[in-house]
Design a protein around this motif. Structure first.
Motif, PDB file in Angstrom:
ATOM      1  N   GLN A  67       0.765  -1.329   0.068  1.00 29.25           N
ATOM      2  CA  GLN A  67       0.311   0.165  -0.086  1.00 29.25           C
ATOM      3  C   GLN A  67       0.776   0.666  -0.063  1.00 29.25           C
ATOM      4  O   GLN A  67       0.921   2.419  -0.939  1.00 29.25           O
ATOM      5  CB  GLN A  67      -1.160   0.511   1.346  1.00 29.25           C
ATOM      6  CG  GLN A  67      -1.836  -0.598   0.957  1.00 29.25           C
ATOM      7  CD  GLN A  67      -2.709  -1.478   2.462  1.00 29.25           C
ATOM      8  OE1 GLN A  67      -3.846  -2.161   2.365  1.00 29.25           O
ATOM      9  NE2 GLN A  67      -2.556  -0.363   3.102  1.00 29.25           N
ATOM     10  N   ASP A  77      -7.359  -2.377  -3.690  1.00 26.62           N
ATOM     11  CA  ASP A  77      -6.707  -3.825  -2.962  1.00 26.62           C
ATOM     12  C   ASP A  77      -7.023  -4.876  -3.292  1.00 26.62           C
ATOM     13  O   ASP A  77      -9.094  -5.414  -2.821  1.00 26.62           O
ATOM     14  CB  ASP A  77      -6.753  -3.545  -1.114  1.00 26.62           C
ATOM     15  CG  ASP A  77      -6.388  -4.594  -0.521  1.00 26.62           C
ATOM     16  OD1 ASP A  77      -6.002  -6.087  -1.062  1.00 26.62           O
ATOM     17  OD2 ASP A  77      -5.815  -4.401   0.531  1.00 26.62           O
ATOM     18  N   THR A 126      -5.446  -0.930   8.123  1.00 30.76           N
ATOM     19  CA  THR A 126      -5.312  -0.235   6.455  1.00 30.76           C
ATOM     20  C   THR A 126      -5.776   1.293   7.251  1.00 30.76           C
ATOM     21  O   THR A 126      -5.540   2.108   6.784  1.00 30.76           O
ATOM     22  CB  THR A 126      -5.625  -0.602   5.132  1.00 30.76           C
ATOM     23  OG1 THR A 126      -5.394  -1.820   4.778  1.00 30.76           O
ATOM     24  CG2 THR A 126      -6.024   0.392   4.714  1.00 30.76           C
TER      25      THR A 126
END
Length: 428
Positions: free
Chosen positions: A90, A183, A114
């Motif tokens: 990420q 994702d 996240t």
């Protein structure tokens, strides 16, 4: 191998060739730090990015390269970069796009780690995140401003198993000239191929379904090769001269592979989020059975979710593979191979019942992971989403009365029996 081969063929053969030195059929683990240059000119060409090859295993490694080719092929991308974890992937995805004062517009329905990474950690880089419900497309568009550099969502959200309307998100991203990052950890390319739906970049925690056996951590960043990084001045890391390479312009020089080359030559070089070759080897082995496992994950998840939905102790099940789900029709359209093996269950007994339920399970392992061949369980509000506010927990689908189930590939009837006795214990 070409992308015209079937998925089952590509998951075994893409990126894998007999070792030229020994003829070994399985990709070897190249456990080496550095690589001998042919001569001084060869070394200079590699460091100038004038020739592709191996320099140092922080940047490139043959085992990792085989994995990168396989993941890119399965996702339909032009290239991929593998790194040490999904969280690393990420940051690697955002790194060429962001700068001080820039923001990313992100889904509220994300893995708790996240949310923390985006709401807290990236502030230290001078970046920020704006969280919106991606089912509210007007809210997504309203959150975008001149400093927005990407949209971010999960294909199948962790923990709730919600499915995202990727084509709709891609349309918004295209309108504003920014990339869509998806994702795809919970879905894998077997259930969802975001690039075909308009995504620019795809990230994975290879730790989960792609490896599938709970042995290693790893991440991947896949480049669609379809974004015009020079269409505006928003992405100078890719379109403007790079001082570290004597003014080289990545997009001008490498075309549709600009993001891939930048992520290796700058991202891995300077951030050092390297995937080790042994982890790459385990993941290559895992991917060989990806479609077989995902079929069983989905089949079991449907059976277990249908049973849970009818149980007296259960308030709600979030699985998009159930006709009762508000995301069922979207899942049928966009995810024809199934809605995955991940979902949450809300218990009528609240927080205390969730804790008792988790402790009473036998076959389900209580771990902070998902996507294993084994069935897994976790109470997100007290673990993975513990750092979030109650409002953030609820928005992410991780309220205090909710447990997350990752359905494995065991006998579904055995899983149901285990859930049944645990629910009885929680009720008592």
């Amino acid at each position: 191998m070409t992308k015209t081969h079937g998925f089952d063929t590509l998951q075994i053969h893409a990126g894998a060739r007999p070792d030229p030195a020994t003829g070994a059929r399985q990709t070897p683990i190249y456990q080496t730090t550095a690589y001998v240059f042919r001569d001084a000119d060869h070394a200079a060409a590699l460091f100038n990015l004038q020739e592709v090859g191996y320099i140092y295993s922080r940047l490139t490694n043959p085992t990792v390269a085989a994995l990168q080719e396989r993941v890119a092929t399965l996702e339909g991308g032009v290239g991929a970069v593998c790194c040490s974890s999904g969280h690393a992937a990420q940051i690697m995805a955002l790194f060429p796009l962001m700068g001080p004062g820039r923001n990313v517009v992100s889904s509220t329905r994300l893995y708790g780690g996240t949310v923390t990474q985006f709401s807290q950690t990236i502030k230290r880089f001078g970046w920020s995140a704006r969280f919106v419900d991606t089912d509210d497309l007007d809210a997504v568009e309203a959150a975008i401003d001149d400093d927005t550099r990407a949209l971010f969502c999960e294909s199948i959200a962790n923990p709730g198993g919600y499915v995202t309307d990727i084509p709709a998100m891609a349309k918004i991203a295209d309108k504003h000239g920014i990339p869509l990052i998806v994702d795809n950890t919970s879905a894998t390319p077997y259930l969802c191929r975001p690039i075909e739906m308009g995504a620019t970049l795809v990230v994975h925690s290879l730790t989960k379904y792609m490896t599938g056996n709970g042995t290693v951590t790893g991440g991947a960043l896949v480049d669609s090769g379809k974004f015009d990084w020079s269409a505006s001045d928003k992405f100078p890391s890719l379109s403007a001269p790079e001082p570290a390479y004597h003014g080289l312009k990545f997009h001008e020089t490498f075309g549709n592979l600009a993001f891939t080359f930048h992520s290796i030559a700058i991202g891995l070089r300077d951030l050092g989020m390297t995937l080790n070759p042994q982890a790459a080897h385990y993941t290559l082995l895992g991917i060989e059975t990806l479609s077989l496992r995902m079929e069983r994950h989905v089949k079991n998840a449907v059976k277990v979710a249908e049973w849970l939905e009818k149980h007296d102790a259960v308030e709600a099940v979030t699985y998009a593979g159930l006709p009762s789900s508000p995301w069922y029709q979207r899942a049928q359209k966009l995810y024809p191979n199934g809605a995955g093996g991940l979902f949450t269950v809300a218990l009528k007994g609240g927080y205390d019942a969730c804790v008792k339920f988790v402790d009473a399970l036998d076959l389900f392992s209580h771990v902070a992971n998902l996507g294993d061949t084994r069935s897994l369980v976790i109470h997100s509000a007290s673990t993975t989403h513990r750092q979030l506010t109650p409002e953030q927990q609820k928005a992410a689908g991780a309220a205090p009365n909710v447990v997350r189930l990752s359905i494995g590939i065991e006998d579904a009837d055995d899983l149901i029996a285990d859930l049944d006795q645990a629910l009885a214990s929680a009720g008592s």
